[in-house]
Motif scaffolding. Structure first.
Motif, mmCIF file in Angstrom:
data_model
loop_
_atom_site.group_PDB
_atom_site.id
_atom_site.type_symbol
_atom_site.label_atom_id
_atom_site.label_comp_id
_atom_site.label_asym_id
_atom_site.label_seq_id
_atom_site.Cartn_x
_atom_site.Cartn_y
_atom_site.Cartn_z
ATOM 1 N N GLN A 23 22.610 -5.097 11.566
ATOM 2 C CA GLN A 23 21.691 -4.080 11.064
ATOM 3 C C GLN A 23 20.367 -4.100 11.813
ATOM 4 O O GLN A 23 19.770 -3.060 12.067
ATOM 5 C CB GLN A 23 21.467 -4.263 9.564
ATOM 6 N N ALA A 24 19.915 -5.285 12.203
ATOM 7 C CA ALA A 24 18.631 -5.405 12.899
ATOM 8 C C ALA A 24 18.738 -5.066 14.384
ATOM 9 O O ALA A 24 17.772 -4.604 14.987
ATOM 10 C CB ALA A 24 18.071 -6.814 12.730
ATOM 11 N N HIS A 25 19.889 -5.306 14.982
ATOM 12 C CA HIS A 25 20.068 -5.109 16.425
ATOM 13 C C HIS A 25 21.395 -4.402 16.671
ATOM 14 O O HIS A 25 22.437 -5.049 16.779
ATOM 15 C CB HIS A 25 20.058 -6.445 17.168
ATOM 16 N N ALA A 26 21.346 -3.103 16.794
ATOM 17 C CA ALA A 26 22.579 -2.323 16.980
ATOM 18 C C ALA A 26 23.306 -2.697 18.269
ATOM 19 O O ALA A 26 24.525 -2.565 18.353
ATOM 20 C CB ALA A 26 22.256 -0.830 16.980
ATOM 21 N N TRP A 27 22.580 -3.205 19.269
ATOM 22 C CA TRP A 27 23.230 -3.592 20.519
ATOM 23 C C TRP A 27 24.214 -4.741 20.317
ATOM 24 O O TRP A 27 25.044 -5.015 21.183
ATOM 25 C CB TRP A 27 22.200 -3.951 21.594
ATOM 26 N N GLY A 28 24.134 -5.416 19.173
ATOM 27 C CA GLY A 28 25.061 -6.504 18.868
ATOM 28 C C GLY A 28 26.489 -6.036 18.672
ATOM 29 O O GLY A 28 27.412 -6.850 18.653
ATOM 30 N N THR A 29 26.686 -4.732 18.556
ATOM 31 C CA THR A 29 28.050 -4.203 18.425
ATOM 32 C C THR A 29 28.723 -4.025 19.787
ATOM 33 O O THR A 29 29.905 -3.708 19.844
ATOM 34 C CB THR A 29 28.042 -2.854 17.681
ATOM 35 N N VAL A 30 27.985 -4.241 20.869
ATOM 36 C CA VAL A 30 28.551 -4.066 22.210
ATOM 37 C C VAL A 30 29.638 -5.106 22.486
ATOM 38 O O VAL A 30 30.723 -4.777 22.975
ATOM 39 C CB VAL A 30 27.444 -4.126 23.285
ATOM 40 N N ALA A 31 29.376 -6.378 22.178
ATOM 41 C CA ALA A 31 30.357 -7.434 22.454
ATOM 42 C C ALA A 31 31.657 -7.232 21.683
ATOM 43 O O ALA A 31 32.745 -7.333 22.273
ATOM 44 C CB ALA A 31 29.764 -8.811 22.173
ATOM 45 N N PRO A 32 31.630 -6.900 20.371
ATOM 46 C CA PRO A 32 32.890 -6.632 19.690
ATOM 47 C C PRO A 32 33.630 -5.418 20.268
ATOM 48 O O PRO A 32 34.862 -5.418 20.357
ATOM 49 C CB PRO A 32 32.486 -6.375 18.236
ATOM 50 N N ALA A 33 32.878 -4.409 20.683
ATOM 51 C CA ALA A 33 33.523 -3.240 21.293
ATOM 52 C C ALA A 33 34.194 -3.614 22.620
ATOM 53 O O ALA A 33 35.313 -3.159 22.913
ATOM 54 C CB ALA A 33 32.499 -2.125 21.512
ATOM 55 N N ILE A 34 33.531 -4.460 23.400
ATOM 56 C CA ILE A 34 34.135 -4.929 24.651
ATOM 57 C C ILE A 34 35.390 -5.738 24.350
ATOM 58 O O ILE A 34 36.422 -5.596 25.027
ATOM 59 C CB ILE A 34 33.119 -5.751 25.470
ATOM 60 N N ALA A 35 35.335 -6.590 23.334
ATOM 61 C CA ALA A 35 36.506 -7.395 22.969
ATOM 62 C C ALA A 35 37.684 -6.510 22.584
ATOM 63 O O ALA A 35 38.816 -6.737 23.043
ATOM 64 C CB ALA A 35 36.155 -8.342 21.826
ATOM 65 N N LEU A 36 37.424 -5.504 21.763
ATOM 66 C CA LEU A 36 38.509 -4.604 21.355
ATOM 67 C C LEU A 36 39.075 -3.841 22.550
ATOM 68 O O LEU A 36 40.298 -3.748 22.726
ATOM 69 C CB LEU A 36 38.016 -3.625 20.283
ATOM 70 N N GLY A 37 38.187 -3.312 23.386
ATOM 71 C CA GLY A 37 38.645 -2.592 24.570
ATOM 72 C C GLY A 37 39.416 -3.481 25.521
ATOM 73 O O GLY A 37 40.438 -3.082 26.094
ATOM 74 N N ALA A 38 38.961 -4.718 25.691
ATOM 75 C CA ALA A 38 39.644 -5.644 26.592
ATOM 76 C C ALA A 38 41.017 -6.031 26.050
ATOM 77 O O ALA A 38 41.972 -6.168 26.819
ATOM 78 C CB ALA A 38 38.784 -6.888 26.810
ATOM 79 N N LEU A 39 41.152 -6.192 24.735
ATOM 80 C CA LEU A 39 42.464 -6.506 24.167
ATOM 81 C C LEU A 39 43.432 -5.344 24.323
ATOM 82 O O LEU A 39 44.608 -5.538 24.645
ATOM 83 C CB LEU A 39 42.326 -6.898 22.693
ATOM 84 N N VAL A 40 42.944 -4.121 24.106
ATOM 85 C CA VAL A 40 43.794 -2.943 24.311
ATOM 86 C C VAL A 40 44.203 -2.851 25.780
ATOM 87 O O VAL A 40 45.375 -2.609 26.103
ATOM 88 C CB VAL A 40 43.072 -1.658 23.840
ATOM 89 N N ALA A 41 43.249 -3.057 26.680
ATOM 90 C CA ALA A 41 43.546 -3.008 28.113
ATOM 91 C C ALA A 41 44.545 -4.093 28.509
ATOM 92 O O ALA A 41 45.460 -3.847 29.305
ATOM 93 C CB ALA A 41 42.259 -3.150 28.927
ATOM 94 N N ALA A 42 44.394 -5.295 27.957
ATOM 95 C CA ALA A 42 45.314 -6.390 28.282
ATOM 96 C C ALA A 42 46.737 -6.046 27.856
ATOM 97 O O ALA A 42 47.691 -6.279 28.606
ATOM 98 C CB ALA A 42 44.849 -7.683 27.618
ATOM 99 N N ALA A 43 46.884 -5.502 26.651
ATOM 100 C CA ALA A 43 48.225 -5.112 26.188
ATOM 101 C C ALA A 43 48.804 -4.017 27.066
ATOM 102 O O ALA A 43 49.983 -4.054 27.448
ATOM 103 C CB ALA A 43 48.157 -4.663 24.729
ATOM 104 N N TRP A 44 47.990 -3.033 27.400
ATOM 105 C CA TRP A 44 48.446 -1.907 28.230
ATOM 106 C C TRP A 44 48.854 -2.393 29.618
ATOM 107 O O TRP A 44 49.895 -2.008 30.153
ATOM 108 C CB TRP A 44 47.327 -0.864 28.306
ATOM 109 N N LEU A 45 48.039 -3.252 30.215
ATOM 110 C CA LEU A 45 48.330 -3.765 31.553
ATOM 111 C C LEU A 45 49.557 -4.678 31.549
ATOM 112 O O LEU A 45 50.379 -4.623 32.477
ATOM 113 C CB LEU A 45 47.115 -4.512 32.109
#
Length: 168
Positions: A48-70
């Motif tokens: 809530q105090a630092h919205a940029w803190g959602t960047v790392a979880p978004a990267i993790a989710l995207g990287a897991l999707v990419a890993a499965a796809w690759l």
């Protein structure tokens, strides 16, 4: 990593298993994240105090999707790189979630261990940094040599598959 180093049927089986494992990991992350925000008030407050803190979880989710796809497409190196990025992002998410605590208290205010409270003296930190730097340089050199020495894909060795002499 093993799928990058092997060839043939074993490589294909590893990539199929990895694709399923990445999807299972993705499902677990999607279940664990809202639970973490519910049971760990510091994580919720940090987001809530630092919205940029959602960047790392978004990267993790995207990287897991990419890993499965690759992995599903047989691209082991890309899947390995994506899964590595997911691990780094998940660790960063955990660190962001509990910051400034090292060992948070659950269930209300209490004697939690903070970064400042866990820090050693300045001299000890400086000495540790020197030793850590030397150790990391040695580890990087070792991994670089090992990966260079054993580069490429392992093929089946006819010597391994050849039947041995008959036993008396």
């Amino acid at each position: 990593w093993a799928a990058m180093k092997l060839a043939g049927d074993l490589r294909a089986r590893l990539l199929r298993a990895a694709s399923r494992a990445y999807l299972a990991t993705l499902a677990l992350v999607l279940v664990a994240t809202p639970i973490t925000l519910r049971v760990q008030p510091q994580a919720r407050a940090n987001v809530q105090a630092h919205a940029w803190g959602t960047v790392a979880p978004a990267i993790a989710l995207g990287a897991l999707v990419a890993a499965a796809w690759l992995a599903r497409r047989g691209r082991a190196t890309g899947a390995f790189a994506s899964s590595s990025a997911a691990l780094v992002a998940l660790v960063a998410s955990a660190a962001f979630g509990v910051h400034p605590f090292v060992l948070p208290v659950r269930g209300g205010p209490g004697p939690a261990l903070t970064i400042a409270g866990a820090a050693a003296s300045r001299h000890a930190l400086e000495t540790g940094l020197v030793w850590w730097s030397c150790g990391v340089l040695l580890a990087i050199a070792y991994f670089g040599f090992s990966y260079w020495r054993f580069r490429g894909t392992l093929e089946g060795d006819p010597e391994i598959n050849r039947p041995g002499p008959a036993e008396p």
